[in-house]
Write an enzyme that holds these catalytic residues in place. Structure first.
Site, PDB file in Angstrom:
ATOM      1  N   GLN A  75      -2.934  14.445  -5.964  1.00  7.61           N
ATOM      2  CA  GLN A  75      -2.343  12.967  -4.663  1.00  7.61           C
ATOM      3  C   GLN A  75      -2.566  12.959  -3.615  1.00  7.61           C
ATOM      4  O   GLN A  75      -3.159  11.936  -2.365  1.00  7.61           O
ATOM      5  CB  GLN A  75      -0.585  13.476  -4.525  1.00  7.61           C
ATOM      6  CG  GLN A  75       0.075  13.725  -5.699  1.00  7.61           C
ATOM      7  CD  GLN A  75       0.166  12.455  -6.628  1.00  7.61           C
ATOM      8  OE1 GLN A  75       0.384  11.688  -6.462  1.00  7.61           O
ATOM      9  NE2 GLN A  75      -0.568  12.746  -7.815  1.00  7.61           N
ATOM     10  N   SER A 119      -5.489   4.010  -9.003  1.00  9.86           N
ATOM     11  CA  SER A 119      -4.273   2.813  -8.371  1.00  9.86           C
ATOM     12  C   SER A 119      -4.729   1.689  -8.796  1.00  9.86           C
ATOM     13  O   SER A 119      -5.636   1.511  -9.892  1.00  9.86           O
ATOM     14  CB  SER A 119      -5.220   2.624  -7.141  1.00  9.86           C
ATOM     15  OG  SER A 119      -5.059   1.555  -6.302  1.00  9.86           O
ATOM     16  N   SER A 120      -4.067   0.685  -9.164  1.00  7.68           N
ATOM     17  CA  SER A 120      -3.642  -0.319  -9.334  1.00  7.68           C
ATOM     18  C   SER A 120      -5.442  -1.355  -8.981  1.00  7.68           C
ATOM     19  O   SER A 120      -5.774  -2.655  -9.963  1.00  7.68           O
ATOM     20  CB  SER A 120      -2.797  -1.551  -9.214  1.00  7.68           C
ATOM     21  OG  SER A 120      -2.778  -1.760  -7.928  1.00  7.68           O
ATOM     22  N   TYR A 143     -11.774   1.673  -0.944  1.00  7.75           N
ATOM     23  CA  TYR A 143     -11.123   2.043  -1.871  1.00  7.75           C
ATOM     24  C   TYR A 143     -10.854   1.937  -3.402  1.00  7.75           C
ATOM     25  O   TYR A 143     -10.877   3.349  -3.929  1.00  7.75           O
ATOM     26  CB  TYR A 143      -9.745   1.631  -0.972  1.00  7.75           C
ATOM     27  CG  TYR A 143      -8.498   2.464  -1.458  1.00  7.75           C
ATOM     28  CD1 TYR A 143      -8.213   3.881  -1.364  1.00  7.75           C
ATOM     29  CD2 TYR A 143      -7.494   1.726  -3.339  1.00  7.75           C
ATOM     30  CE1 TYR A 143      -7.214   4.718  -1.656  1.00  7.75           C
ATOM     31  CE2 TYR A 143      -6.639   2.832  -3.246  1.00  7.75           C
ATOM     32  CZ  TYR A 143      -6.099   3.855  -2.405  1.00  7.75           C
ATOM     33  OH  TYR A 143      -4.968   4.265  -3.315  1.00  7.75           O
ATOM     34  N   ASN A 204       0.952 -11.591   6.077  1.00 10.87           N
ATOM     35  CA  ASN A 204      -0.212 -11.714   6.236  1.00 10.87           C
ATOM     36  C   ASN A 204      -0.244 -12.693   4.908  1.00 10.87           C
ATOM     37  O   ASN A 204      -0.247 -12.544   4.024  1.00 10.87           O
ATOM     38  CB  ASN A 204      -0.868 -10.678   5.935  1.00 10.87           C
ATOM     39  CG  ASN A 204      -0.778  -9.626   6.990  1.00 10.87           C
ATOM     40  OD1 ASN A 204      -1.452 -10.273   8.039  1.00 10.87           O
ATOM     41  ND2 ASN A 204      -0.689  -8.244   6.518  1.00 10.87           N
ATOM     42  N   ARG A 211       3.419  -8.785  -6.063  1.00 10.24           N
ATOM     43  CA  ARG A 211       3.024  -7.362  -6.946  1.00 10.24           C
ATOM     44  C   ARG A 211       3.718  -7.244  -7.545  1.00 10.24           C
ATOM     45  O   ARG A 211       5.402  -7.210  -7.232  1.00 10.24           O
ATOM     46  CB  ARG A 211       2.951  -6.581  -5.115  1.00 10.24           C
ATOM     47  CG  ARG A 211       2.285  -6.457  -3.746  1.00 10.24           C
ATOM     48  CD  ARG A 211       0.685  -6.414  -5.199  1.00 10.24           C
ATOM     49  NE  ARG A 211       0.193  -7.186  -4.434  1.00 10.24           N
ATOM     50  CZ  ARG A 211      -0.958  -7.822  -3.865  1.00 10.24           C
ATOM     51  NH1 ARG A 211      -0.770  -9.331  -5.145  1.00 10.24           N
ATOM     52  NH2 ARG A 211      -1.804  -8.178  -2.986  1.00 10.24           N
ATOM     53  N   ASP A 273      -6.526  -9.039  -0.003  1.00 10.98           N
ATOM     54  CA  ASP A 273      -5.246  -9.073  -0.444  1.00 10.98           C
ATOM     55  C   ASP A 273      -5.692  -9.748  -1.835  1.00 10.98           C
ATOM     56  O   ASP A 273      -6.135 -10.505  -1.882  1.00 10.98           O
ATOM     57  CB  ASP A 273      -4.199  -9.744   0.080  1.00 10.98           C
ATOM     58  CG  ASP A 273      -3.213  -9.152   0.914  1.00 10.98           C
ATOM     59  OD1 ASP A 273      -3.020  -7.702   0.693  1.00 10.98           O
ATOM     60  OD2 ASP A 273      -3.330  -9.449   1.570  1.00 10.98           O
TER      61      ASP A 273
END
Length: 313
Positions: A75, A119-120, A143, A204, A211, A273
């Site tokens: 993790q 991660s998605s 990322y 934001n 999500r 985003d």
């Protein structure tokens, strides 16, 4: 009884895994450098675990941590898309180089399986929902690139060296112990704690982005299944609930649960985003027997209850 090593075990997700493993009666060792993980997350368990204070970027420290381990739940990472935009070099060093160290050390130590957090964000900006693991990936941040590279390394180590690996694509994990004061804190942590404290909060964008919010208990369950499920080695799995809620919908539920309207305003959107995320968990259901046991609403109720205790403490 098996020995599980949890890298990043003092973090939000890692500490929940530590707690669940101890409840099952497993032996647990944590590797963490405490740069983002919190020592207090491990305080309730210190007399039952071993802690190696070390950095993923040091192969020797990783070797020391995984020596004798049966399973590694990896993790440890520098999380957050915005953080990676600010500092892509560190994100790559920890998430890619650190994962490679974990895989190499685990291969040398004869670890049975490494379960690695992905991660998605690896999917990028798509509109063909729900997202499925066989879809093309198009990472749009350092990322996301780092997480996809880590996945590729995991698959190569399975195919080339026989080290069993599984990659877990998390979708917007939330729950108790998530730090709302972090510079890169997640939306639910910031807004749950902020509304309880009466702070002014800024969304934001217009709040329409949505999500697939995934409560922490679902993530823990998926990881524990992935560690031993037959036929899962070399695979990647979505870890999600399969329901997409907008920021505005989450705010309304938080208002209801907390009992305040909150001082909330709207600002410019973040360029990183994505408009929406929504996952299929069919593959995880077939190969891991995974099904999200805690929905977003119940997860929000549990999270708000925890933050109420923290804020009033």
């Amino acid at each position: 009884m098996a020995l599980y090593v949890v890298t990043g075990g003092a973090g939000f997700i890692g500490s929940h895994l530590v707690e669940a493993l101890l409840a099952r009666g497993e032996d647990v060792r944590v590797l963490d450098n405490f740069s983002t993980g919190k020592r207090e997350n491990l305080d309730p368990f210190l007399n039952r675990i071993a802690v190696v204070e070390g950095d993923l970027r040091s192969i020797d420290e990783v070797r020391r941590a995984v020596d004798g381990a049966d399973y590694v739940l990896h993790q440890g990472a520098l999380r957050s898309v915005p953080r990676s935009v600010d500092d892509p070099m560190s994100t790559n060093d920890v998430n890619v180089g650190g994962t490679l160290n974990v895989l190499q050390a685990s291969k040398e130590a004869g670890v049975k399986r490494v379960v690695s957090a992905s991660s998605s964000s690896v999917y990028g900006d798509r509109n063909d929902f729900p997202l499925r693991e066989e879809m093309d990936t198009e990472p749009m941040s350092p990322y996301a690139v780092s997480k996809l590279a880590a996945e590729k390394y995991c698959k190569v180590f399975t195919r080339l060296y026989g080290l069993e690996t599984v990659s877990m694509r998390y979708f917007n994990v939330f729950g108790p112990r998530m730090d709302p004061k972090s510079a890169y804190a997640a939306f639910i942590a910031i807004f749950a704690a902020g509304m309880l404290e009466g702070k002014p909060l800024t969304v934001n964008g217009d709040g329409s982005i949505s999500r697939d919010w995934t409560y922490i208990d679902n993530v823990v369950d998926a990881n524990l299944r992935a560690a031993t499920a037959p036929g899962a080695a070399g695979e990647a799995f979505n870890v999600a609930c399969g329901v997409s809620l907008s920021l505005n919908e989450v705010i309304e539920q938080l208002r209801e649960l907390i009992g305040v309207a909150g001082d909330i305003s709207y600002g410019p959107p973040l360029p990183s985003d994505m408009p929406k995320s929504l996952a299929s968990t069919d593959k995880a259901g077939r190969l891991l027997g995974f099904e999200a046991g805690v929905g977003a609403r119940e997860g929000l109720e549990r999270t708000v209850a925890w933050y109420k205790e923290v804020v009033s403490a």
